[in-house]
Write a protein that holds these residues in place. Structure first.
Motif, mmCIF file in Angstrom:
data_model
loop_
_atom_site.group_PDB
_atom_site.id
_atom_site.type_symbol
_atom_site.label_atom_id
_atom_site.label_comp_id
_atom_site.label_asym_id
_atom_site.label_seq_id
_atom_site.Cartn_x
_atom_site.Cartn_y
_atom_site.Cartn_z
ATOM 1 N N UNK A 101 18.023 -3.542 30.404
ATOM 2 C CA UNK A 101 18.452 -4.718 31.175
ATOM 3 C C UNK A 101 19.863 -4.579 31.737
ATOM 4 N N UNK A 102 20.393 -3.378 31.802
ATOM 5 C CA UNK A 102 21.747 -3.195 32.337
ATOM 6 C C UNK A 102 21.765 -3.577 33.811
ATOM 7 N N UNK A 103 22.831 -4.199 34.219
ATOM 8 C CA UNK A 103 23.042 -4.572 35.610
ATOM 9 C C UNK A 103 22.949 -3.326 36.501
ATOM 10 N N UNK A 104 22.485 -3.488 37.719
ATOM 11 C CA UNK A 104 22.292 -2.373 38.651
ATOM 12 C C UNK A 104 23.575 -1.948 39.378
ATOM 13 N N UNK A 105 24.676 -2.615 39.112
ATOM 14 C CA UNK A 105 25.925 -2.355 39.837
ATOM 15 C C UNK A 105 26.357 -0.889 39.759
ATOM 16 N N UNK A 106 26.430 -0.339 38.554
ATOM 17 C CA UNK A 106 26.928 1.026 38.402
ATOM 18 C C UNK A 106 26.066 2.050 39.123
ATOM 19 N N UNK A 133 8.940 -9.904 42.490
ATOM 20 C CA UNK A 133 10.396 -9.939 42.389
ATOM 21 C C UNK A 133 10.916 -11.160 41.653
ATOM 22 N N UNK A 134 10.175 -12.244 41.659
ATOM 23 C CA UNK A 134 10.626 -13.464 40.987
ATOM 24 C C UNK A 134 10.032 -13.618 39.586
ATOM 25 N N UNK A 135 9.485 -12.529 39.027
ATOM 26 C CA UNK A 135 8.869 -12.587 37.692
ATOM 27 C C UNK A 135 9.396 -11.462 36.813
ATOM 28 N N UNK A 136 10.594 -11.641 36.311
ATOM 29 C CA UNK A 136 11.234 -10.655 35.447
ATOM 30 C C UNK A 136 12.693 -11.019 35.280
ATOM 31 N N UNK A 141 19.246 -11.341 43.636
ATOM 32 C CA UNK A 141 20.334 -11.855 44.477
ATOM 33 C C UNK A 141 21.584 -10.981 44.296
ATOM 34 N N UNK A 142 21.912 -10.677 43.059
ATOM 35 C CA UNK A 142 23.075 -9.839 42.771
ATOM 36 C C UNK A 142 22.818 -8.398 43.222
ATOM 37 N N UNK A 143 21.613 -7.894 42.966
ATOM 38 C CA UNK A 143 21.261 -6.528 43.361
ATOM 39 C C UNK A 143 21.415 -6.349 44.869
ATOM 40 N N UNK A 144 20.915 -7.284 45.650
ATOM 41 C CA UNK A 144 21.035 -7.194 47.103
ATOM 42 C C UNK A 144 22.489 -7.341 47.557
ATOM 43 N N UNK A 145 23.301 -8.070 46.800
ATOM 44 C CA UNK A 145 24.725 -8.150 47.120
ATOM 45 C C UNK A 145 25.355 -6.761 46.985
ATOM 46 N N UNK A 146 25.023 -6.049 45.913
ATOM 47 C CA UNK A 146 25.551 -4.693 45.739
ATOM 48 C C UNK A 146 25.117 -3.799 46.892
ATOM 49 N N UNK A 173 8.992 -12.419 51.897
ATOM 50 C CA UNK A 173 9.894 -13.574 52.015
ATOM 51 C C UNK A 173 11.031 -13.480 51.009
ATOM 52 N N UNK A 174 10.729 -13.038 49.797
ATOM 53 C CA UNK A 174 11.776 -12.904 48.781
ATOM 54 C C UNK A 174 12.790 -11.829 49.166
ATOM 55 N N UNK A 175 12.321 -10.721 49.712
ATOM 56 C CA UNK A 175 13.241 -9.667 50.159
ATOM 57 C C UNK A 175 14.171 -10.217 51.227
ATOM 58 N N UNK A 176 13.616 -10.934 52.194
ATOM 59 C CA UNK A 176 14.454 -11.546 53.235
ATOM 60 C C UNK A 176 15.460 -12.523 52.634
ATOM 61 N N UNK A 177 15.000 -13.346 51.702
ATOM 62 C CA UNK A 177 15.872 -14.330 51.061
ATOM 63 C C UNK A 177 17.015 -13.655 50.303
ATOM 64 N N UNK A 178 16.682 -12.682 49.472
ATOM 65 C CA UNK A 178 17.711 -12.004 48.681
ATOM 66 C C UNK A 178 18.678 -11.241 49.583
ATOM 67 N N UNK A 179 18.159 -10.673 50.647
ATOM 68 C CA UNK A 179 19.006 -9.939 51.577
ATOM 69 C C UNK A 179 19.991 -10.891 52.263
ATOM 70 N N UNK A 180 19.506 -12.056 52.686
ATOM 71 C CA UNK A 180 20.391 -13.054 53.303
ATOM 72 C C UNK A 180 21.450 -13.529 52.315
ATOM 73 N N UNK A 181 21.023 -13.831 51.087
ATOM 74 C CA UNK A 181 21.960 -14.309 50.072
ATOM 75 C C UNK A 181 22.988 -13.237 49.718
ATOM 76 N N UNK A 182 22.548 -11.979 49.705
ATOM 77 C CA UNK A 182 23.471 -10.877 49.409
ATOM 78 C C UNK A 182 24.526 -10.679 50.471
#
Length: 184
Positions: A101-106, A133-136, A141-146, A173-182
């Motif tokens: 469950x480590x963050x994907x940032x690194x 994408x919404x089940x886990x 949102x954070x991943x797409x920000x990176x 739709x989720x990919x578009x949403x996360x990309x916009x939020x990122x």
């Protein structure tokens, strides 16, 4: 010769990117020995693929007996292969399981110079479920920000197990949403 047959075959269809799992430790080999064999094989495959203008994409793996599980192992792998047509395909589902469950940032920031392709799916870090994408527990949102931070312009590939076309539309739709939020 046989190891080049798939590259030659793919060239007949205009393929330019090939995914390669770097391998695993088998009985009788240490991890260092398996890594050395994998690196030498990858170098040879990259040399053969280069004549066709192809990229060999190394995908991060899941199991403790496999190679290239985390960002440090992957970065070392790419430095040792040292081929300009050896790139990275980040499977976020694999990463979530292999790295507890480590963050994907690194992994995104450390491997940004190699990153050319993404596999997108979710899970709860116990096994590679290929869940929507919404089940886990991956925070997309954070991943797409990176990904936005590094100006990622490569391909996205959904690896979600679909029941019907509505699941595919939801993922899109989720990919578009996360990309916009990122990008906010």
């Amino acid at each position: 010769k046989r190891q080049f047959d798939a590259i030659d075959f793919a060239n007949n269809y205009g393929v330019k990117k090939l995914t390669l799992h770097p391998g695993f430790v088998t009985d009788g080999l240490t991890k260092d020995e398996a890594l050395k064999i994998s690196i030498e094989n990858t170098k040879a495959l990259c040399d053969h693929a280069k004549k066709y203008g192809m990229v060999i994409m190394i995908e991060n793996l899941v199991g403790s007996h496999e190679l290239c599980l985390n960002e440090d192992e992957l970065l070392e792998y790419f430095k040792l292969v040292d081929k300009d047509n050896c790139k990275f395909i980040l499977d976020c589902g694999h990463y979530n399981v292999a790295n507890h469950h480590k963050d994907l940032k690194d992994v995104v920031y450390k491997l940004k110079d190699y990153l050319v392709h993404l596999h997108l799916s979710n899970n709860y870090g116990l096994r590679d479920e290929h869940a929507p994408l919404d089940q886990g527990n991956i925070d997309f949102k954070v991943y797409f920000k990176y990904l936005c931070d590094i100006n990622y312009k490569g391909l996205y590939c959904s690896e979600v197990l679909y029941k019907d076309y509505l699941d595919l539309l939801n993922t899109s739709k989720l990919i578009d949403k996360y990309n916009e939020e990122g990008n906010e």
